[in-house]
Design an enzyme around this catalytic site. Sequence first.
Site, mmCIF file in Angstrom:
data_model
loop_
_atom_site.group_PDB
_atom_site.id
_atom_site.type_symbol
_atom_site.label_atom_id
_atom_site.label_comp_id
_atom_site.label_asym_id
_atom_site.label_seq_id
_atom_site.Cartn_x
_atom_site.Cartn_y
_atom_site.Cartn_z
ATOM 1 N N ASP A 145 3.213 -4.838 8.686
ATOM 2 C CA ASP A 145 1.995 -4.033 8.625
ATOM 3 C C ASP A 145 0.817 -5.011 8.600
ATOM 4 O O ASP A 145 0.687 -5.812 7.668
ATOM 5 C CB ASP A 145 2.023 -3.174 7.354
ATOM 6 N N PHE A 181 0.883 -1.160 0.000
ATOM 7 C CA PHE A 181 0.000 0.000 0.000
ATOM 8 C C PHE A 181 0.922 1.211 0.000
ATOM 9 O O PHE A 181 1.876 1.271 0.782
ATOM 10 C CB PHE A 181 -0.890 -0.009 1.245
ATOM 11 N N ARG A 236 -12.564 -5.106 -5.297
ATOM 12 C CA ARG A 236 -12.199 -5.767 -4.038
ATOM 13 C C ARG A 236 -13.466 -6.112 -3.262
ATOM 14 O O ARG A 236 -14.362 -5.273 -3.117
ATOM 15 C CB ARG A 236 -11.360 -4.837 -3.153
ATOM 16 N N TYR A 239 -9.570 0.227 11.787
ATOM 17 C CA TYR A 239 -10.899 0.528 11.229
ATOM 18 C C TYR A 239 -11.342 -0.458 10.165
ATOM 19 O O TYR A 239 -12.383 -0.254 9.552
ATOM 20 C CB TYR A 239 -10.964 1.961 10.690
ATOM 21 N N LYS A 240 -10.561 -1.505 9.942
ATOM 22 C CA LYS A 240 -10.981 -2.514 8.968
ATOM 23 C C LYS A 240 -11.649 -3.667 9.735
ATOM 24 O O LYS A 240 -12.783 -3.537 10.172
ATOM 25 C CB LYS A 240 -9.778 -2.957 8.149
#
Lengths: 394, 394
Positions: free
Chosen positions: B195, B126, B369, B220-221
């Site tokens: 990560d 990312f 996704r 937050y995922k």
Amino acid sequence: MSELAMRAEKLDAADELADKRGEFVLDDVAYLDGNSLGALAAVVPGRVEDVVRRQWGELRIRSWEESGWWTAPERIGDRIAPLVGAAPGQIVVGDSTSVNVFKALVGAVRMAGEGRDEILVDATTFPTDGYIAESAARMTGRTLRPVAPAQVPDALGDRTAAVLLNHVDYRTGRLHDLPALTAAVHEAGAYAVWDLCHSAGALPVGLDEHGVDLAVGCTYKYLNGGPGSPAYLYVRRGLQDRFDSPLPGWNSHAEPFGMRSGYEPAPGALRGRVGTPDILSMLALEAALEVWDGVRIEAVRAKSLALTDFFLQCVAAYVPEGRVECLTPVPHAERGSQIALRCDDAGEVMKRLVERGVVGDFRAPDVLRFGFTPLYVGFADVERAARVLAGTLA
Amino acid sequence: MSELAMRAEKLDAADELADKRGEFVLDDVAYLDGNSLGALAAVVPGRVEDVVRRQWGELRIRSWEESGWWTAPERIGDRIAPLVGAAPGQIVVGDSTSVNVFKALVGAVRMAGEGRDEILVDATTFPTDGYIAESAARMTGRTLRPVAPAQVPDALGDRTAAVLLNHVDYRTGRLHDLPALTAAVHEAGAYAVWDLCHSAGALPVGLDEHGVDLAVGCTYKYLNGGPGSPAYLYVRRGLQDRFDSPLPGWNSHAEPFGMRSGYEPAPGALRGRVGTPDILSMLALEAALEVWDGVRIEAVRAKSLALTDFFLQCVAAYVPEGRVECLTPVPHAERGSQIALRCDDAGEVMKRLVERGVVGDFRAPDVLRFGFTPLYVGFADVERAARVLAGTLA
């Protein structure tokens, strides 16, 4: 009713900001700690509930666009801008003050170029600025030199890259001369970075007018953004193209959703963003800023000085001589919006004050701090605080 | 009812996590974007309201102690710890993922010492990790070398200081071999920084078991902490005394309220803190983590694989051959909790899916996704998503 209590009544009756008090959630406490954590604006709880239940709970991912989450850092920055004398497009909100000090100071040092190898920092600063400045110096190969603000003009020179100063000292409440110090820094060819934590929302700052280069500040003191609400970073428009952030997160990319492996900084204030903004804290702050609608910062300053003048008058009248020593300068030009009193057993004294409904705070080893937030503190609070203090010390 | 729809019904009936769905605020949307923003847990709004109205509004400054605000970063870190296989005292919550990548990578490089001058970074990462790694390299005088994760073992050597890797690739959903890669990094005498943004809360991580050195992740995922909720930093206990943070804010000081001008780092995980924590976002996260009570991460992983297996099965059955190409590895050992499908006009296709109540997301230039959060996604959602996708592509 004592003479001072009557005087307080008259001052409150004549206060043009008196109506603002009703926009906050307050009780029978004299809350003189808004210089640490501002009170809750009445508009905030409903707004936060909407953000949680509807924006997050119902719209979910769509809110990044539809609820304006993605653009919140710059939108709220523009809302803060007039309070610190900045034109739009120069402030972004996000991260803590400490993180923003790092961005600002490294950014300033990089603007100054390789030839300048020294950073000056306010020797009396709130500690975090000094710790972060030390790290910024270490990571940019510069030397950090702590200097009392009054000595800064003498300490400036060809070696100076940047100077980190506090507009108002967190401990004494002393207001430093931002225009003159900024001019001196510029005359030496260096960059001025100001920490506005204890001045923004309490007095005019005039960032643009005085040519400040970079500035940071928190939003949970006189801006009432809530506990740990995000801080902000100001980068003067003329320097934005040269701002080279040490924290170039994807939110500061020219095309953040391009998912490119190469970094290309966004133009403008956006370059100060880093990662995904903490939306709940940020939108609570946005709501809290609505209380500033129609408020002139000059009126806030006038009331702030009237409040601190009156507090000093009441303390002089009520507190036996020699029991406290005022660390805050008496001249208006050198006074922020708090009064700091040195006092034996200050920690114990503050505990007793809090028990009696007067909330200030204690800073080790021996300082009582009383903050006066003009939007919701009244003159009756001031008279009461001095009276209770006298009773506590008696 | 189609055969696959009946199969979905049976799978949902046998799902040991099915009851968890009722702990979230959901509607008639098939929400397959929890890998971007997790859904709202039903316990959160009431908690946030209490934090705003009572803790902030009534207790104000007292809440830093009385409501446990000050210790929230380490307390919530300890709540996340078992989900990523960490013993208590090694995780603190705060700041964004980007800021934590900076802390972790600079910290790792400093542990490695002067002799090692190269940082390896996942070339498919990312973007923000790559941008921040570039800054960390620049500010520590190291060279950054992007390498595909599979090539990391060959790229390691005496020069390697640290390696920054993603446990699960944000785009393809590929799960990398954390135990083997960490062992390879250690064999080369370097430090492994992981990560966990796309793995924490979706599958077992085993930080302690596999000897990971430092790790970061967002909340937050799959942890459902809310938009932009604070990230976390893990520093293995054995390395904590050597963790030398590039962001030594006052919250990481051994005596933060001593207001000392000299910096002395706190022992333990606290050293990863920086500035004042954003309490509203942080305590919303704390409430959201309560849904994990009694949940085994192994059960989550089993359901995650069953969901993605079933999605692939439904896509194969419904979508005409050649219209989509699966970028996510089929072997379970290489699959995270999302399925990425390459598809012409992916941006337009996702818009139409969202209009029809199937929410995934689009990653430029051509990827659809679909994230599968085992706590609230059911097999009926999966069958529906594949069916609607087929209809959209027809």
